[in-house]
Design a protein around this motif. Structure first.
Motif, PDB file in Angstrom:
ATOM      1  N   LEU A 329     -23.030 -42.016 -51.410  1.00  0.00           N
ATOM      2  CA  LEU A 329     -24.418 -42.323 -51.749  1.00  0.00           C
ATOM      3  C   LEU A 329     -25.216 -42.810 -50.547  1.00  0.00           C
ATOM      4  O   LEU A 329     -26.450 -42.794 -50.569  1.00  0.00           O
ATOM      5  N   ALA A 330     -24.539 -43.211 -49.516  1.00  0.00           N
ATOM      6  CA  ALA A 330     -25.209 -43.782 -48.346  1.00  0.00           C
ATOM      7  C   ALA A 330     -26.138 -42.764 -47.696  1.00  0.00           C
ATOM      8  O   ALA A 330     -25.760 -41.620 -47.457  1.00  0.00           O
ATOM      9  N   GLY A 331     -27.367 -43.181 -47.445  1.00  0.00           N
ATOM     10  CA  GLY A 331     -28.323 -42.332 -46.747  1.00  0.00           C
ATOM     11  C   GLY A 331     -29.095 -41.367 -47.623  1.00  0.00           C
ATOM     12  O   GLY A 331     -29.989 -40.669 -47.137  1.00  0.00           O
ATOM     13  N   LEU A 332     -28.770 -41.302 -48.910  1.00  0.00           N
ATOM     14  CA  LEU A 332     -29.505 -40.410 -49.801  1.00  0.00           C
ATOM     15  C   LEU A 332     -30.873 -41.014 -50.135  1.00  0.00           C
ATOM     16  O   LEU A 332     -31.029 -42.239 -50.181  1.00  0.00           O
ATOM     17  N   PRO A 333     -31.888 -40.177 -50.396  1.00  0.00           N
ATOM     18  CA  PRO A 333     -33.199 -40.714 -50.783  1.00  0.00           C
ATOM     19  C   PRO A 333     -33.111 -41.482 -52.091  1.00  0.00           C
ATOM     20  O   PRO A 333     -32.330 -41.136 -52.984  1.00  0.00           O
ATOM     21  N   SER A 334     -33.895 -42.541 -52.218  1.00  0.00           N
ATOM     22  CA  SER A 334     -33.830 -43.408 -53.391  1.00  0.00           C
ATOM     23  C   SER A 334     -34.186 -42.631 -54.659  1.00  0.00           C
ATOM     24  O   SER A 334     -35.180 -41.907 -54.694  1.00  0.00           O
ATOM     25  N   PRO A 335     -33.393 -42.799 -55.707  1.00  0.00           N
ATOM     26  CA  PRO A 335     -33.629 -42.041 -56.935  1.00  0.00           C
ATOM     27  C   PRO A 335     -34.611 -42.733 -57.884  1.00  0.00           C
ATOM     28  O   PRO A 335     -34.755 -43.959 -57.884  1.00  0.00           O
ATOM     29  N   ASP A 336     -35.263 -41.919 -58.705  1.00  0.00           N
ATOM     30  CA  ASP A 336     -36.087 -42.433 -59.798  1.00  0.00           C
ATOM     31  C   ASP A 336     -35.242 -42.651 -61.044  1.00  0.00           C
ATOM     32  O   ASP A 336     -35.622 -43.407 -61.934  1.00  0.00           O
ATOM     33  N   ALA A 337     -34.124 -41.938 -61.107  1.00  0.00           N
ATOM     34  CA  ALA A 337     -33.207 -42.066 -62.238  1.00  0.00           C
ATOM     35  C   ALA A 337     -31.799 -41.775 -61.745  1.00  0.00           C
ATOM     36  O   ALA A 337     -31.604 -41.017 -60.797  1.00  0.00           O
ATOM     37  N   VAL A 338     -30.823 -42.386 -62.406  1.00  0.00           N
ATOM     38  CA  VAL A 338     -29.415 -42.200 -62.050  1.00  0.00           C
ATOM     39  C   VAL A 338     -28.629 -41.933 -63.327  1.00  0.00           C
ATOM     40  O   VAL A 338     -28.803 -42.634 -64.333  1.00  0.00           O
ATOM     41  N   PHE A 339     -27.771 -40.916 -63.269  1.00  0.00           N
ATOM     42  CA  PHE A 339     -26.811 -40.708 -64.341  1.00  0.00           C
ATOM     43  C   PHE A 339     -25.418 -40.845 -63.758  1.00  0.00           C
ATOM     44  O   PHE A 339     -25.099 -40.258 -62.730  1.00  0.00           O
ATOM     45  N   ILE A 340     -24.581 -41.625 -64.435  1.00  0.00           N
ATOM     46  CA  ILE A 340     -23.196 -41.776 -64.025  1.00  0.00           C
ATOM     47  C   ILE A 340     -22.322 -41.238 -65.144  1.00  0.00           C
ATOM     48  O   ILE A 340     -22.246 -41.823 -66.231  1.00  0.00           O
ATOM     49  N   GLY A 341     -21.711 -40.102 -64.875  1.00  0.00           N
ATOM     50  CA  GLY A 341     -20.882 -39.478 -65.880  1.00  0.00           C
ATOM     51  C   GLY A 341     -19.409 -39.484 -65.531  1.00  0.00           C
ATOM     52  O   GLY A 341     -18.550 -39.244 -66.373  1.00  0.00           O
ATOM     53  N   GLY A 342     -19.100 -39.757 -64.280  1.00  0.00           N
ATOM     54  CA  GLY A 342     -17.718 -39.780 -63.831  1.00  0.00           C
ATOM     55  C   GLY A 342     -17.562 -40.762 -62.682  1.00  0.00           C
ATOM     56  O   GLY A 342     -18.448 -40.872 -61.833  1.00  0.00           O
ATOM     57  N   GLY A 343     -16.462 -41.473 -62.662  1.00  0.00           N
ATOM     58  CA  GLY A 343     -16.189 -42.391 -61.555  1.00  0.00           C
ATOM     59  C   GLY A 343     -16.926 -43.706 -61.636  1.00  0.00           C
ATOM     60  O   GLY A 343     -16.885 -44.509 -60.689  1.00  0.00           O
TER      61      GLY A 343
END
Length: 418
Positions: A329-343
């Motif tokens: 996730l490091a260095g990715l543009p900041s999200p407006d939404a996040v889904f966590i489906g695994g891990g």
């Protein structure tokens, strides 16, 4: 608006710079289709930028330096910007602000520094030629873009105008239609509209054999779906069979509820962490052409599968990041939404996602294991939000009869970052 040099009193709202850049839309009839104002701007410009074809069409009126577009195009944008304050003309095709160069230039040059003199776009010319109501027609530009973008537009009975990149575009489009179960669609090729080489021909996509096509063409598709055609429904929760997967996929009912909880809004960016088949990110992008998504997946095989799914479902712009969260996730543009489906139960994943999420952004996490459920319960107790349990049963044979087989229950936590 007049073509005047610096100092004529036409100051911009940004920095007192008078309009110095004129963007002129040309048709295939060249100078004959331009008004007197456009011709005066061309004649008085110190430098005229354009494609080779544009410069040839306007050559008789150009007195200043001619500059054809450079590769990559960013070099030409820099060259135009470097001439700020000098009378410059940019020649474009049709309407410069309809999938045109005007859009690109306006990212670097304030609108108050330019004047725009458009001509009819190829889409307008095509609709007029066919007698189609433009407001009821689906429009897509495939010029320099993946052909797969047309897939979500292939709805039975739709009329589509698709701008292609070159002379190969119509045949490639015909092959895609035939391979996707739309081979009986009528494909009309409109070439060099408005010029002396104009040609309009109509074909059945599965029988397409037109040769010697003008590179400047637009395709009109009257969509006919055959039995078994690959139609992408407009609602969330696409059939699981539309995705290539190895079982690691949010099932359609859960996916529909998840997309509802994520609440997509135009132009937003989603992180799909532990993306599996990529189904959540893909459906997020299908909700609107302006949507963006990044799928983060640790498995090489699944990451490649996500790319194929994205192309086959018409969102080739889905970004796939191969790596395990939270490190990936490091260095990715900041999200407006996040889904966590695994891990999500792995150390640091939830904390990293929450830290990266924009203020007011939404986070939705699904869990089927007791370990992930414990994480979701803890975060709900500490941060609040909404916690639901999704239980789904499907009818299936039980001997000679039918009974309900429950799927694994899904615990879903939804939260908005304050």
């Amino acid at each position: 608006m007049r073509c005047l040099p610096m100092g004529d009193g036409q100051a911009s709202f940004a920095g007192n710079i008078a309009p110095w850049l004129t963007i002129i839309g040309l048709g295939e009839d060249g100078l004959a289709g331009l008004g007197d104002e456009a011709k005066r701007c061309i004649a008085s410009a110190s430098v005229v930028f354009g494609g080779v074809r544009h410069l040839e069409l306007a050559a008789a009126m150009i007195a200043g330096q001619q500059q054809s577009w450079l590769s990559p195009f960013e070099r030409s944008v820099e060259a135009v910007v470097a001439l700020r304050g000098t009378p410059v003309v940019v020649l474009a095709s049709g309407d410069p602000f309809f999938f045109g160069v005007g859009v690109t230039l306006s990212r670097e040059i304030d609108r108050s520094e330019m004047r725009v003199l458009p001509s009819p776009s190829s889409f307008s010319l095509a609709a007029s030629s066919l007698g189609w109501a433009l407001q009821d027609t689906v429009i897509v530009s495939l010029h320099g873009r993946p052909l797969d973008l047309i897939r979500p537009k292939l709805q039975p009975g739709s009329r589509i105008l698709a701008l292609t990149s070159d002379e190969k575009g119509p045949a490639e489009l015909a092959r895609l239609l035939a391979a996707s179960g739309f081979g009986q669609s009528r494909l009309t090729v409109l070439e060099a509209l408005g010029g002396i080489q104009e040609r309009v021909t109509s074909h059945i996509a599965a029988e397409f054999s037109l040769m010697d096509i003008n590179p400047l063409n637009i395709c009109a598709v009257e969509v006919v779906a055959e039995a078994g055609a690959r139609i992408l429904p407009l609602a969330s929760g696409l059939d699981d069979g539309l995705f290539e997967h190895d079982g690691q996929i949010s099932k359609r009912e859960v996916r529909a509820l998840t997309l509802s909880a994520l609440a997509p809004r135009r132009s937003e960016l989603l992180w799909d962490i532990g993306a599996g088949s990529g189904s959540i990110g893909i459906e997020w992008m299908l909700s609107d052409p302006a949507m963006r998504a990044i799928a983060i997946e640790g498995s090489t095989e699944r990451a490649e599968r996500i790319k194929r799914n994205a192309a086959n479902l018409g969102v080739p712009g889905l970004v796939v990041v191969h790596g395990a969260a939270p490190k990936a996730l490091a260095g990715l543009p900041s999200p407006d939404a996040v889904f966590i489906g695994g891990g999500g139960s792995e150390a640091g994943v939830m904390d990293a996602a929450i830290a990266a999420l924009k203020m007011g952004g939404r986070l939705v996490a699904n869990g089927v294991t007791t370990q992930m459920e414990a994480v979701l319960l803890e975060h709900h107790a500490r941060l609040g939000g909404s916690l639901i349990r999704i239980d789904i049963a499907r009818a299936s044979p039980v001997g000679s009869m039918t009974g309900w087989r429950p799927a694994m229950p899904v615990t879903q936590w939804s939260w908005v970052k304050p």
